[in-house]
Design a protein around this motif. Structure first.
Motif, PDB file in Angstrom:
ATOM      1  N   LEU A 133       0.828  -1.195   0.000  1.00  0.00           N
ATOM      2  CA  LEU A 133       0.000   0.000   0.000  1.00  0.00           C
ATOM      3  C   LEU A 133       0.868   1.253   0.000  1.00  0.00           C
ATOM      4  CD1 LEU A 133      -2.670  -0.963   2.703  1.00  0.00           C
ATOM      5  CD2 LEU A 133      -2.895  -1.123   0.221  1.00  0.00           C
ATOM      6  N   THR A 134       0.404   2.290  -0.666  1.00  0.00           N
ATOM      7  CA  THR A 134       1.051   3.586  -0.589  1.00  0.00           C
ATOM      8  C   THR A 134       0.827   4.151   0.819  1.00  0.00           C
ATOM      9  OG1 THR A 134      -0.917   4.792  -1.295  1.00  0.00           O
ATOM     10  CG2 THR A 134       0.581   3.995  -3.030  1.00  0.00           C
ATOM     11  N   PRO A 135       1.636   5.130   1.245  1.00  0.00           N
ATOM     12  CA  PRO A 135       1.395   5.721   2.575  1.00  0.00           C
ATOM     13  C   PRO A 135      -0.026   6.231   2.758  1.00  0.00           C
ATOM     14  CG  PRO A 135       3.551   6.389   1.746  1.00  0.00           C
ATOM     15  CD  PRO A 135       2.882   5.641   0.632  1.00  0.00           C
ATOM     16  N   ASP A 136      -0.590   6.832   1.717  1.00  0.00           N
ATOM     17  CA  ASP A 136      -1.965   7.334   1.810  1.00  0.00           C
ATOM     18  C   ASP A 136      -2.952   6.178   1.971  1.00  0.00           C
ATOM     19  OD1 ASP A 136      -4.015   9.496   1.534  1.00  0.00           O
ATOM     20  OD2 ASP A 136      -4.525   8.372  -0.284  1.00  0.00           O
ATOM     21  N   SER A 137      -2.760   5.116   1.187  1.00  0.00           N
ATOM     22  CA  SER A 137      -3.656   3.960   1.285  1.00  0.00           C
ATOM     23  C   SER A 137      -3.498   3.248   2.621  1.00  0.00           C
ATOM     24  CB  SER A 137      -3.388   2.983   0.136  1.00  0.00           C
ATOM     25  OG  SER A 137      -3.731   3.554  -1.109  1.00  0.00           O
ATOM     26  N   LEU A 138      -2.272   3.207   3.136  1.00  0.00           N
ATOM     27  CA  LEU A 138      -2.044   2.585   4.439  1.00  0.00           C
ATOM     28  C   LEU A 138      -2.795   3.346   5.524  1.00  0.00           C
ATOM     29  CD1 LEU A 138      -0.689   0.591   6.352  1.00  0.00           C
ATOM     30  CD2 LEU A 138       1.337   2.064   6.355  1.00  0.00           C
ATOM     31  N   GLN A 139      -2.773   4.675   5.464  1.00  0.00           N
ATOM     32  CA  GLN A 139      -3.505   5.472   6.444  1.00  0.00           C
ATOM     33  C   GLN A 139      -4.999   5.206   6.356  1.00  0.00           C
ATOM     34  OE1 GLN A 139      -2.186   7.547   8.968  1.00  0.00           O
ATOM     35  NE2 GLN A 139      -4.314   7.220   9.576  1.00  0.00           N
ATOM     36  N   LYS A 140      -5.522   5.098   5.132  1.00  0.00           N
ATOM     37  CA  LYS A 140      -6.934   4.787   4.957  1.00  0.00           C
ATOM     38  C   LYS A 140      -7.260   3.400   5.511  1.00  0.00           C
ATOM     39  CE  LYS A 140      -7.571   7.649   0.812  1.00  0.00           C
ATOM     40  NZ  LYS A 140      -7.838   7.644  -0.650  1.00  0.00           N
ATOM     41  N   ALA A 141      -6.356   2.436   5.275  1.00  0.00           N
ATOM     42  CA  ALA A 141      -6.580   1.084   5.787  1.00  0.00           C
ATOM     43  C   ALA A 141      -6.605   1.085   7.313  1.00  0.00           C
ATOM     44  CB  ALA A 141      -5.504   0.137   5.271  1.00  0.00           C
ATOM     45  N   GLN A 142      -5.694   1.838   7.929  1.00  0.00           N
ATOM     46  CA  GLN A 142      -5.684   1.938   9.391  1.00  0.00           C
ATOM     47  C   GLN A 142      -6.990   2.549   9.913  1.00  0.00           C
ATOM     48  OE1 GLN A 142      -1.949   3.124  11.514  1.00  0.00           O
ATOM     49  NE2 GLN A 142      -1.261   3.681   9.466  1.00  0.00           N
ATOM     50  N   ASP A 143      -7.450   3.599   9.252  1.00  0.00           N
ATOM     51  CA  ASP A 143      -8.696   4.249   9.677  1.00  0.00           C
ATOM     52  C   ASP A 143      -9.861   3.276   9.605  1.00  0.00           C
ATOM     53  OD1 ASP A 143      -7.260   6.575  10.036  1.00  0.00           O
ATOM     54  OD2 ASP A 143      -7.867   7.475   8.124  1.00  0.00           O
ATOM     55  N   ILE A 144      -9.920   2.504   8.518  1.00  0.00           N
ATOM     56  CA  ILE A 144     -11.007   1.534   8.357  1.00  0.00           C
ATOM     57  C   ILE A 144     -10.937   0.475   9.454  1.00  0.00           C
ATOM     58  CG2 ILE A 144     -11.898  -0.313   6.885  1.00  0.00           C
ATOM     59  CD1 ILE A 144     -11.054   1.394   4.460  1.00  0.00           C
ATOM     60  N   CYS A 145      -9.729  -0.040   9.711  1.00  0.00           N
ATOM     61  CA  CYS A 145      -9.589  -1.092  10.717  1.00  0.00           C
ATOM     62  C   CYS A 145      -9.968  -0.584  12.109  1.00  0.00           C
ATOM     63  CB  CYS A 145      -8.155  -1.621  10.716  1.00  0.00           C
ATOM     64  SG  CYS A 145      -7.724  -2.602   9.259  1.00  0.00           S
ATOM     65  N   ARG A 146      -9.581   0.633  12.430  1.00  0.00           N
ATOM     66  CA  ARG A 146      -9.926   1.185  13.742  1.00  0.00           C
ATOM     67  C   ARG A 146     -11.437   1.378  13.868  1.00  0.00           C
ATOM     68  NH1 ARG A 146      -5.397   2.159  16.433  1.00  0.00           N
ATOM     69  NH2 ARG A 146      -3.488   2.604  15.264  1.00  0.00           N
ATOM     70  N   LYS A 147     -12.073   1.801  12.779  1.00  0.00           N
ATOM     71  CA  LYS A 147     -13.532   1.954  12.803  1.00  0.00           C
ATOM     72  C   LYS A 147     -14.210   0.587  12.942  1.00  0.00           C
ATOM     73  CE  LYS A 147     -13.691   6.245  10.114  1.00  0.00           C
ATOM     74  NZ  LYS A 147     -14.053   6.868   8.810  1.00  0.00           N
ATOM     75  N   LEU A 148     -13.644  -0.429  12.288  1.00  0.00           N
ATOM     76  CA  LEU A 148     -14.198  -1.776  12.436  1.00  0.00           C
ATOM     77  C   LEU A 148     -14.097  -2.251  13.883  1.00  0.00           C
ATOM     78  CD1 LEU A 148     -12.945  -3.627   9.215  1.00  0.00           C
ATOM     79  CD2 LEU A 148     -15.317  -3.463   9.974  1.00  0.00           C
ATOM     80  N   LEU A 149     -13.007  -1.920  14.540  1.00  0.00           N
ATOM     81  CA  LEU A 149     -12.841  -2.308  15.937  1.00  0.00           C
ATOM     82  C   LEU A 149     -13.892  -1.652  16.827  1.00  0.00           C
ATOM     83  CD1 LEU A 149      -8.950  -2.196  16.287  1.00  0.00           C
ATOM     84  CD2 LEU A 149     -10.382  -4.218  16.569  1.00  0.00           C
ATOM     85  N   ASP A 150     -14.314  -0.438  16.463  1.00  0.00           N
ATOM     86  CA  ASP A 150     -15.252   0.319  17.295  1.00  0.00           C
ATOM     87  C   ASP A 150     -16.714   0.143  16.890  1.00  0.00           C
ATOM     88  OD1 ASP A 150     -13.111   1.339  18.711  1.00  0.00           O
ATOM     89  OD2 ASP A 150     -12.944   3.129  17.453  1.00  0.00           O
TER      90      ASP A 150
END
Length: 274
Positions: free
Chosen positions: A121-138
């Motif tokens: 993943l590009t840095p931008d895509s990695l940040q988006k992936a992290q945001d999605i995963c954190r939202k999934l956790l919550d």
């Protein structure tokens, strides 16, 4: 003049599936390899954030850096390799059932087993992936979880999938030959001496290189791969005796003991559970 744009669509139903999402962080003192060779019933997504690690899937070892993603489908044999304790190992880990939804998961299923598992993943895509995963956790709302999950799948589909020998360059030549030898002879008794001879090195050298590269002794790798294959065969309907013979175990009683130690139940109990 009135213009009308129209598109008719048919939505294929999504089969309900389970999803386990985790954020994992280990510090430098607790990073260690537990020889955790394994395969899952479902699909796994590993998203690296930090850590000096590599990732092995079947016969390939992939280099890992922040933004590296490893995708595995059911029954792909894999484990994480700790190269050093120089940095905390932080990653997201998602495990989900896939039966009935394979057509929605092309990156998992439209490739040969044990190949093309790495996405970057590009840095931008990695940040988006992290945001999605954190939202999934919550998230507690079902529709939102579906939306977030398939947003992540689409994002991963857009990642760069290196081709060629990216999973080959990480291994010494004698270890690559030994792995080929193991996979070609998994259904038969394997002589460690013959395997070393096929790799054109001494047995001590092969064991040392194998342990350094994969962090698992060759004998342990063979045992775990055979047990994983036996589990797969039992799922597909093979009898206990058929699975034992097909996986190179010469003694069925010994096979049952090893299987129970590894999976917490006998092969027959495993079949009944299925």
């Amino acid at each position: 003049m009135r213009m009308i744009w129209r598109q008719e669509m048919a939505f294929q139903g999504i089969r309900p599936f389970s999803l386990d999402v985790r954020y994992v962080e280990t510090d430098a003192n607790s990073c260690h390899n537990t020889f955790d060779l394994h395969a899952h019933d479902g699909c796994e997504i590993y998203i690296n954030l930090s850590g000096d690690v590599s990732f092995m899937v079947e016969k390939h070892v992939y280099p890992i850096s922040p933004g590296s993603v490893i995708l595995t489908r059911p029954n792909e044999f894999h484990h994480c390799i700790y190269n050093s304790n120089s940095a905390p190992h932080r990653h997201f880990w998602l495990l989900f059932s896939s039966q009935g939804n394979e057509n929605l998961l092309r990156r998992f299923f439209n490739r040969p087993s044990g190949c093309e598992n790495l996405s970057i993943l590009t840095p931008d895509s990695l940040q988006k992936a992290q945001d999605i995963c954190r939202k999934l956790l919550d998230s507690q709302e079902e529709t939102e979880r579906y939306l977030l999950f398939f947003q992540l799948i689409r994002l991963l589909d857009q990642g760069e999938f290196p081709r060629g020998d990216v999973g080959e360059r990480m291994l010494p030549n004698d270890v690559k030959i030994a792995l080929d030898y193991i996979y070609e002879n998994l259904s038969y008794p394997i002589s460690m001496t013959d395997m070393a001879a096929a790799a054109h090195v001494s047995l001590n050298t092969l064991e040392r290189h194998f342990l350094t590269a994969i962090q698992v002794p060759p004998s342990e790798f063979i045992k775990q791969r055979r047990l994983s294959k036996a589990q797969e065969l039992l799922k597909s309907g093979a009898s206990v005796n058929e699975a034992c013979q097909a996986c190179g175990f010469s003694d069925c009683s010994h096979f049952i003991v090893l299987f129970k130690k590894q999976f917490g139940m006998t092969p027959l109990q495993f079949k009944k559970k299925l």
